[in-house]
Design an enzyme around this catalytic site. Structure first.
Site, PDB file in Angstrom:
ATOM      1  N   ASN A   1       0.813  -1.215   0.000  1.00 58.31           N
ATOM      2  CA  ASN A   1       0.000   0.000   0.000  1.00 58.31           C
ATOM      3  C   ASN A   1       0.852   1.274   0.000  1.00 58.31           C
ATOM      4  O   ASN A   1       0.435   2.301  -0.530  1.00 58.31           O
ATOM      5  CB  ASN A   1      -0.908  -0.043   1.244  1.00 58.31           C
ATOM      6  CG  ASN A   1      -1.575   1.275   1.543  1.00 58.31           C
ATOM      7  OD1 ASN A   1      -2.571   1.641   0.928  1.00 58.31           O
ATOM      8  ND2 ASN A   1      -1.019   2.027   2.507  1.00 58.31           N
TER       9      ASN A   1
ATOM     10  N   LYS B   1       1.854  16.766  -4.872  1.00 62.62           N
ATOM     11  CA  LYS B   1       0.601  17.516  -5.084  1.00 62.62           C
ATOM     12  C   LYS B   1       0.639  18.190  -6.460  1.00 62.62           C
ATOM     13  O   LYS B   1       1.716  18.457  -7.002  1.00 62.62           O
ATOM     14  CB  LYS B   1       0.448  18.598  -4.008  1.00 62.62           C
ATOM     15  CG  LYS B   1       0.505  18.070  -2.576  1.00 62.62           C
ATOM     16  CD  LYS B   1      -0.767  17.355  -2.192  1.00 62.62           C
ATOM     17  CE  LYS B   1      -0.669  16.823  -0.777  1.00 62.62           C
ATOM     18  NZ  LYS B   1      -1.655  15.801  -0.470  1.00 62.62           N
TER      19      LYS B   1
ATOM     20  N   SER C   1      -4.027   2.348  -8.914  1.00 58.28           N
ATOM     21  CA  SER C   1      -4.854   3.562  -8.972  1.00 58.28           C
ATOM     22  C   SER C   1      -5.678   3.522 -10.258  1.00 58.28           C
ATOM     23  O   SER C   1      -5.354   2.754 -11.181  1.00 58.28           O
ATOM     24  CB  SER C   1      -3.933   4.780  -9.000  1.00 58.28           C
ATOM     25  OG  SER C   1      -4.644   5.943  -9.367  1.00 58.28           O
TER      26      SER C   1
ATOM     27  N   TYR D   1       3.301   9.907 -11.139  1.00 59.75           N
ATOM     28  CA  TYR D   1       2.461   9.036 -10.303  1.00 59.75           C
ATOM     29  C   TYR D   1       1.719   8.020 -11.171  1.00 59.75           C
ATOM     30  O   TYR D   1       1.693   6.824 -10.874  1.00 59.75           O
ATOM     31  CB  TYR D   1       1.485   9.905  -9.506  1.00 59.75           C
ATOM     32  CG  TYR D   1       0.550   9.116  -8.614  1.00 59.75           C
ATOM     33  CD1 TYR D   1       0.999   8.557  -7.428  1.00 59.75           C
ATOM     34  CD2 TYR D   1      -0.790   8.935  -8.966  1.00 59.75           C
ATOM     35  CE1 TYR D   1       0.144   7.828  -6.607  1.00 59.75           C
ATOM     36  CE2 TYR D   1      -1.655   8.222  -8.157  1.00 59.75           C
ATOM     37  CZ  TYR D   1      -1.186   7.660  -6.978  1.00 59.75           C
ATOM     38  OH  TYR D   1      -2.036   6.939  -6.178  1.00 59.75           O
TER      39      TYR D   1
HETATM   40  P1  NDP Z   1      -1.494   8.485   2.423  1.00 58.97           P
HETATM   41  O1  NDP Z   1      -0.529   9.499   1.933  1.00 58.97           O
HETATM   42  O2  NDP Z   1      -2.594   8.899   3.326  1.00 58.97           O
HETATM   43  O3  NDP Z   1      -0.701   7.278   3.130  1.00 58.97           O
HETATM   44  C1  NDP Z   1       0.416   6.738   2.511  1.00 58.97           C
HETATM   45  C2  NDP Z   1       1.091   5.812   3.494  1.00 58.97           C
HETATM   46  O4  NDP Z   1       2.277   5.292   2.877  1.00 58.97           O
HETATM   47  C3  NDP Z   1       1.545   6.511   4.770  1.00 58.97           C
HETATM   48  O5  NDP Z   1       1.431   5.639   5.853  1.00 58.97           O
HETATM   49  C4  NDP Z   1       3.018   6.797   4.478  1.00 58.97           C
HETATM   50  O6  NDP Z   1       3.804   6.949   5.638  1.00 58.97           O
HETATM   51  C5  NDP Z   1       3.368   5.511   3.754  1.00 58.97           C
HETATM   52  N1  NDP Z   1       4.646   5.568   3.049  1.00 58.97           N
HETATM   53  C6  NDP Z   1       5.073   6.447   2.120  1.00 58.97           C
HETATM   54  N2  NDP Z   1       6.343   6.164   1.775  1.00 58.97           N
HETATM   55  C7  NDP Z   1       6.716   5.072   2.489  1.00 58.97           C
HETATM   56  C8  NDP Z   1       7.905   4.321   2.580  1.00 58.97           C
HETATM   57  N3  NDP Z   1       8.994   4.636   1.887  1.00 58.97           N
HETATM   58  N4  NDP Z   1       7.933   3.252   3.402  1.00 58.97           N
HETATM   59  C9  NDP Z   1       6.843   2.910   4.129  1.00 58.97           C
HETATM   60  N5  NDP Z   1       5.706   3.623   4.125  1.00 58.97           N
HETATM   61  C10 NDP Z   1       5.655   4.688   3.300  1.00 58.97           C
HETATM   62  O7  NDP Z   1      -2.063   7.790   1.103  1.00 58.97           O
HETATM   63  P2  NDP Z   1      -3.428   6.972   0.820  1.00 58.97           P
HETATM   64  O8  NDP Z   1      -3.866   6.260   2.031  1.00 58.97           O
HETATM   65  O9  NDP Z   1      -4.345   7.874   0.104  1.00 58.97           O
HETATM   66  O10 NDP Z   1      -2.889   5.934  -0.268  1.00 58.97           O
HETATM   67  C11 NDP Z   1      -2.665   4.562  -0.008  1.00 58.97           C
HETATM   68  C12 NDP Z   1      -2.428   3.875  -1.333  1.00 58.97           C
HETATM   69  O11 NDP Z   1      -3.576   4.042  -2.173  1.00 58.97           O
HETATM   70  C13 NDP Z   1      -1.255   4.422  -2.124  1.00 58.97           C
HETATM   71  O12 NDP Z   1      -0.630   3.363  -2.810  1.00 58.97           O
HETATM   72  C14 NDP Z   1      -1.931   5.364  -3.123  1.00 58.97           C
HETATM   73  O13 NDP Z   1      -1.130   5.587  -4.260  1.00 58.97           O
HETATM   74  C15 NDP Z   1      -3.178   4.586  -3.425  1.00 58.97           C
HETATM   75  N6  NDP Z   1      -4.289   5.351  -3.973  1.00 58.97           N
HETATM   76  C16 NDP Z   1      -4.906   6.303  -3.214  1.00 58.97           C
HETATM   77  C17 NDP Z   1      -6.014   6.958  -3.719  1.00 58.97           C
HETATM   78  C18 NDP Z   1      -6.766   7.973  -2.921  1.00 58.97           C
HETATM   79  O14 NDP Z   1      -7.773   8.500  -3.435  1.00 58.97           O
HETATM   80  N7  NDP Z   1      -6.373   8.283  -1.679  1.00 58.97           N
HETATM   81  C19 NDP Z   1      -6.522   6.694  -5.083  1.00 58.97           C
HETATM   82  C20 NDP Z   1      -5.786   5.683  -5.790  1.00 58.97           C
HETATM   83  C21 NDP Z   1      -4.708   5.044  -5.238  1.00 58.97           C
HETATM   84  P3  NDP Z   1       4.039   8.408   6.346  1.00 58.97           P
HETATM   85  O15 NDP Z   1       2.840   8.655   7.228  1.00 58.97           O
HETATM   86  O16 NDP Z   1       5.299   8.178   7.108  1.00 58.97           O
HETATM   87  O17 NDP Z   1       4.162   9.407   5.254  1.00 58.97           O
END
Ligand code: NDP
Length: 290
Positions: free
Chosen positions: A90, A96, A140, A198
């Site tokens: 995930n 942005k 996505s 992205y």
């Molecule tokens: P958030 O930004 O809310 O959460 C992302 C999470 O990934 C956070 O916990 C972040 O940690 C963690 N993360 C980022 N980089 C790393 C790393 N190097 N190692 C470990 N953890 C990491 O995103 P979303 O919950 O919105 O997204 C979750 C997934 O869903 C992603 O893959 C996103 O691309 C995908 N997605 C989301 C959509 C949406 O509408 N929200 C739509 C389509 C796809 P930290 O808190 O430390 O930054």
């Protein structure tokens, strides 16, 4: 070793959709569920929040950008559980729309976490997968192959190569490396790629998923299944809270895929929409995004 207990892991699950997937798995998965977070404080705070809701998740630090962190986690899983039953990839980043970093930098960093380090994580962790394991790669709507626009020869050839059933991981890696190289001089669209790092990273993840399933189909371990998923447009930090779906709604399809029953025929190596609909990644159509 070992503990016959089953174990599920969600990367980047201290917040957002990953957090809600852990919550859903805590309710439905018969085994231990791990919140993982690159930051120990944020991860442990998430665990406390889940405990207040009556769940009992475990925690381990995991930064997929840090190979030593990945290796520590692998050793831990191996010694405590002797393997892994469910993995949800995930963790990802997204710049942005108004980010001021140049496109070249956005391309390098986005591909590093979302594609190259997700792939490295898979390569390190997959040997732990047990028979009947389920892997979910969070993609996505912009990870659909049709997000490569254009009917010119270059775009058609790029789509054809990405969707070829003969595509290897090495060839895919080279293609994504070429995107990053071209992005340094703004030439990526000349190779047919979309003007979004992205989107390219998620197209790469969905293409990778198809290759991974083919490898699992020939694996000596029985019935390992991987799918990629569009979780919906969700209210999280990543979307600056513009998505209409709650994180719980965003967790529905990823959790469903994580819990697919033994020996299912499909989806396998598929691209799944947030309403659990299996979408044709190659030909489309791309369903409407909420
Ligand atoms: P958030 O930004 O809310 O959460 C992302 C999470 O990934 C956070 O916990 C972040 O940690 C963690 N993360 C980022 N980089 C790393 C790393 N190097 N190692 C470990 N953890 C990491 O995103 P979303 O919950 O919105 O997204 C979750 C997934 O869903 C992603 O893959 C996103 O691309 C995908 N997605 C989301 C959509 C949406 O509408 N929200 C739509 C389509 C796809 P930290 O808190 O430390 O930054």
């Amino acid at each position: 070793m070992s503990n016959a207990r089953k174990v599920a892991v969600v990367t980047g699950s201290n917040k957002g959709i990953g957090f809600a997937i852990v919550k859903e798995l805590c309710a439905k998965f018969d085994g231990d569920v791990f919140v993982t977070s690159r930051d120990e404080g944020r991860g442990k705070a998430a665990v406390e929040e889940l405990k207040k809701l009556g769940f009992q998740p475990n925690f381990h630090q995991l930064d997929i950008d840090d190979e030593s962190s990945v290796l520590r986690f692998k050793d831990y899983l191996k010694s405590e559980y002797g393997g892994l039953d469910v993995l949800v990839n995930n963790a990802a980043i997204a710049f942005k729309n108004d980010a001021t970093e140049p496109f070249s930098e956005q391309a390098t960093l986005t591909m590093r976490t979302n594609f190259f380090n997700t792939l490295r994580f898979c390569n390190i962790i997959f040997p732990l997968l047990k028979p009947h394991a389920r892997v979910v790669n969070v993609s996505s709507s912009v990870g659909h192959l049709r997000k490569i626009p254009g009917d010119d020869d270059v775009s058609v050839a790029l789509r054809k190569k990405l969707s070829s059933s003969d595509l290897t991981v090495e060839e895919l890696v080279k293609m994504i490396e070429d995107f990053v190289k071209a992005a340094q001089t703004g030439n990526h669209q000349k190779l047919g790629w979309p003007n979004s790092a992205y989107s390219t990273s998620k197209i790469g993840i969905s293409a990778l998923t198809r290759i991974q399933q083919k490898a699992f189909d020939h694996d000596s371990r029985e019935d390992i299944v991987v799918n990629s998923v569009h979780p919906g447009y969700v209210d999280t930090d990543m979307t600056s809270h513009k998505g209409p779906l709650t994180i719980e709604q965003g967790a529905v399809a990823p959790s469903w895929l994580a819990l697919l029953p033994s020996n299912i025929k499909e989806p396998k190596g598929g691209y799944v929409w947030y309403e659990k609909q299996i979408v044709d990644w190659v030909n489309g159509p791309v369903p409407t995004v909420v």
